[in-house]
Scaffold this motif. Structure first.
Motif, short mmCIF file in Angstrom:
data_model
loop_
_atom_site.label_atom_id
_atom_site.label_comp_id
_atom_site.label_asym_id
_atom_site.label_seq_id
_atom_site.Cartn_x
_atom_site.Cartn_y
_atom_site.Cartn_z
N GLU A 74 0.82 -1.20 0.00
CA GLU A 74 0.00 0.00 0.00
C GLU A 74 0.86 1.26 0.00
OE1 GLU A 74 -2.20 -0.59 3.55
OE2 GLU A 74 -3.45 -2.20 2.72
N ARG A 75 2.07 1.16 0.57
CA ARG A 75 2.93 2.34 0.69
C ARG A 75 3.78 2.57 -0.55
NH1 ARG A 75 4.60 3.82 5.80
NH2 ARG A 75 5.87 5.34 4.66
N LEU A 76 3.77 1.64 -1.50
CA LEU A 76 4.63 1.76 -2.68
C LEU A 76 3.80 1.76 -3.95
CD1 LEU A 76 7.47 -0.71 -1.59
CD2 LEU A 76 7.58 1.80 -1.63
N PRO A 77 3.07 2.85 -4.22
CA PRO A 77 2.28 2.92 -5.45
C PRO A 77 3.18 3.00 -6.69
CG PRO A 77 2.34 5.05 -4.38
CD PRO A 77 3.00 4.08 -3.43
N VAL A 78 2.60 2.73 -7.85
CA VAL A 78 3.36 2.72 -9.10
C VAL A 78 3.18 4.05 -9.82
CG1 VAL A 78 3.70 1.55 -11.30
CG2 VAL A 78 3.02 0.24 -9.29
N PRO A 79 4.25 4.80 -10.02
CA PRO A 79 4.13 6.10 -10.69
C PRO A 79 3.75 5.93 -12.17
CG PRO A 79 6.23 5.89 -9.52
CD PRO A 79 5.63 4.53 -9.57
N ASP A 80 3.16 6.96 -12.72
CA ASP A 80 2.83 7.00 -14.14
C ASP A 80 3.10 8.42 -14.64
OD1 ASP A 80 1.91 6.67 -16.69
OD2 ASP A 80 -0.20 6.41 -16.15
N THR A 81 4.36 8.68 -15.02
CA THR A 81 4.78 10.02 -15.39
C THR A 81 4.88 10.23 -16.89
OG1 THR A 81 7.14 9.46 -15.40
CG2 THR A 81 6.17 10.10 -13.28
N GLY A 82 4.82 9.13 -17.66
CA GLY A 82 5.03 9.24 -19.10
C GLY A 82 6.47 9.00 -19.52
N SER A 83 7.32 8.65 -18.56
CA SER A 83 8.74 8.39 -18.83
C SER A 83 9.21 7.27 -17.93
CB SER A 83 9.57 9.65 -18.57
OG SER A 83 10.94 9.33 -18.39
N LEU A 84 9.88 6.27 -18.49
CA LEU A 84 10.35 5.16 -17.66
C LEU A 84 11.39 5.63 -16.65
CD1 LEU A 84 10.34 2.19 -16.92
CD2 LEU A 84 12.04 1.78 -18.72
N VAL A 85 12.32 6.47 -17.09
CA VAL A 85 13.35 6.95 -16.16
C VAL A 85 12.70 7.69 -15.00
CG1 VAL A 85 15.28 8.54 -15.87
CG2 VAL A 85 15.22 7.02 -17.84
N GLU A 86 11.72 8.54 -15.31
CA GLU A 86 11.06 9.29 -14.24
C GLU A 86 10.21 8.37 -13.36
OE1 GLU A 86 10.19 12.38 -11.76
OE2 GLU A 86 11.71 12.25 -13.34
N ASP A 87 9.53 7.39 -13.97
CA ASP A 87 8.77 6.42 -13.17
C ASP A 87 9.68 5.70 -12.19
OD1 ASP A 87 6.40 7.04 -14.41
OD2 ASP A 87 6.30 5.20 -15.62
N LEU A 88 10.82 5.22 -12.70
CA LEU A 88 11.75 4.47 -11.85
C LEU A 88 12.37 5.38 -10.80
CD1 LEU A 88 13.50 2.22 -14.53
CD2 LEU A 88 11.71 1.56 -12.92
N THR A 89 12.63 6.62 -11.15
CA THR A 89 13.18 7.57 -10.18
C THR A 89 12.21 7.75 -9.02
OG1 THR A 89 14.44 8.76 -11.88
CG2 THR A 89 13.95 9.95 -9.84
N ARG A 90 10.95 7.97 -9.34
CA ARG A 90 9.96 8.17 -8.28
C ARG A 90 9.74 6.90 -7.47
NH1 ARG A 90 5.19 12.30 -10.30
NH2 ARG A 90 6.56 13.86 -11.23
N PHE A 91 9.76 5.75 -8.14
CA PHE A 91 9.57 4.50 -7.43
C PHE A 91 10.73 4.26 -6.47
CE2 PHE A 91 9.50 -0.17 -6.99
CZ PHE A 91 8.19 -0.33 -6.58
#
Length: 200
Positions: A74-91
């Motif tokens: 529940e504490r680790l949602p999956v980002p959806d930024t439109g960029s894999l690098v940015e998604d992984l950065t936020r994750f």
């Protein structure tokens, strides 16, 4: 931010018992950690017979691991930024924030102390599978955008991203600074070779 569909949880009385036991366990952990935590006191707080808990979970350690793993999902949602690098950065940033939570420290200590306990293997495996699904969502989006090849190995992307965090936390005690998530994300994407092969 969005997350993959949650894994099905038991319904009916079974589901109510599971939720009550997990909530009681987490409340007790927040009060005093897992020192001398017992099945009878979890049962009393949850309003469930201790025998039912023993029959279903078998040990305090299994309850603790299940409850904490579910909370971590529940504490680790999956980002959806439109960029894999940015998604992984936020994750990666979410993971770093999570591992500083005292409850996460309890989870890691419990898992380390019960590494050879077969009764906990299913919980560990299901958690890892849920995190791989999360990585798969980010990678699938990136494939659709043409950022990475179609056969990119999502599990290995996740390993490349997350392993250095746990290495620094548990072994090297290196800094988990604000710049680290971006560096890890860039390294994870760079590790995907031009053919999209697994990250060996």
């Amino acid at each position: 931010m969005t997350s993959p569909a949650p894994r099905p949880r038991p319904g009916g009385r079974s589901g109510r018992v599971r939720r009550a036991v997990h909530e009681a366990c987490l409340a007790l952990l927040e009060q005093r950690g897992n020192r001398d935590l017992t099945v009878p006191e979890i049962a009393a707080r949850a309003g469930v017979h201790a025998t039912s808990i023993y029959r279903r979970w078998g040990s305090v350690e299994r309850i603790v691991v299940e409850a904490l793993l579910e909370r971590s999902e529940e504490r680790l949602p999956v980002p959806d930024t439109g960029s894999l690098v940015e998604d992984l950065t936020r994750f990666a940033a979410e993971v770093i924030a999570y591992v500083h939570d005292p409850m996460a420290a309890t989870l890691m200590r419990t898992l380390a102390a019960t590494a050879d306990d077969p009764s906990l293997e299913r919980a560990r495996r299901e958690f890892w599978e849920s995190r791989t699904v999360a990585a798969g969502v980010m990678v699938s989006r990136a494939v659709a955008r043409g950022e990475v090849p179609a056969d990119t190995d999502a599990a290995r992307v996740l390993e490349t991203l997350i392993a250095p965090i746990h290495f620094r936390l548990l072994l090297s005690h290196g800094p988990l600074d604000d710049a680290l998530p971006a560096r890890l994300a860039q390294a994870a994407v760079a590790a995907v070779d031009s053919a999209g092969a697994p990250l060996d």
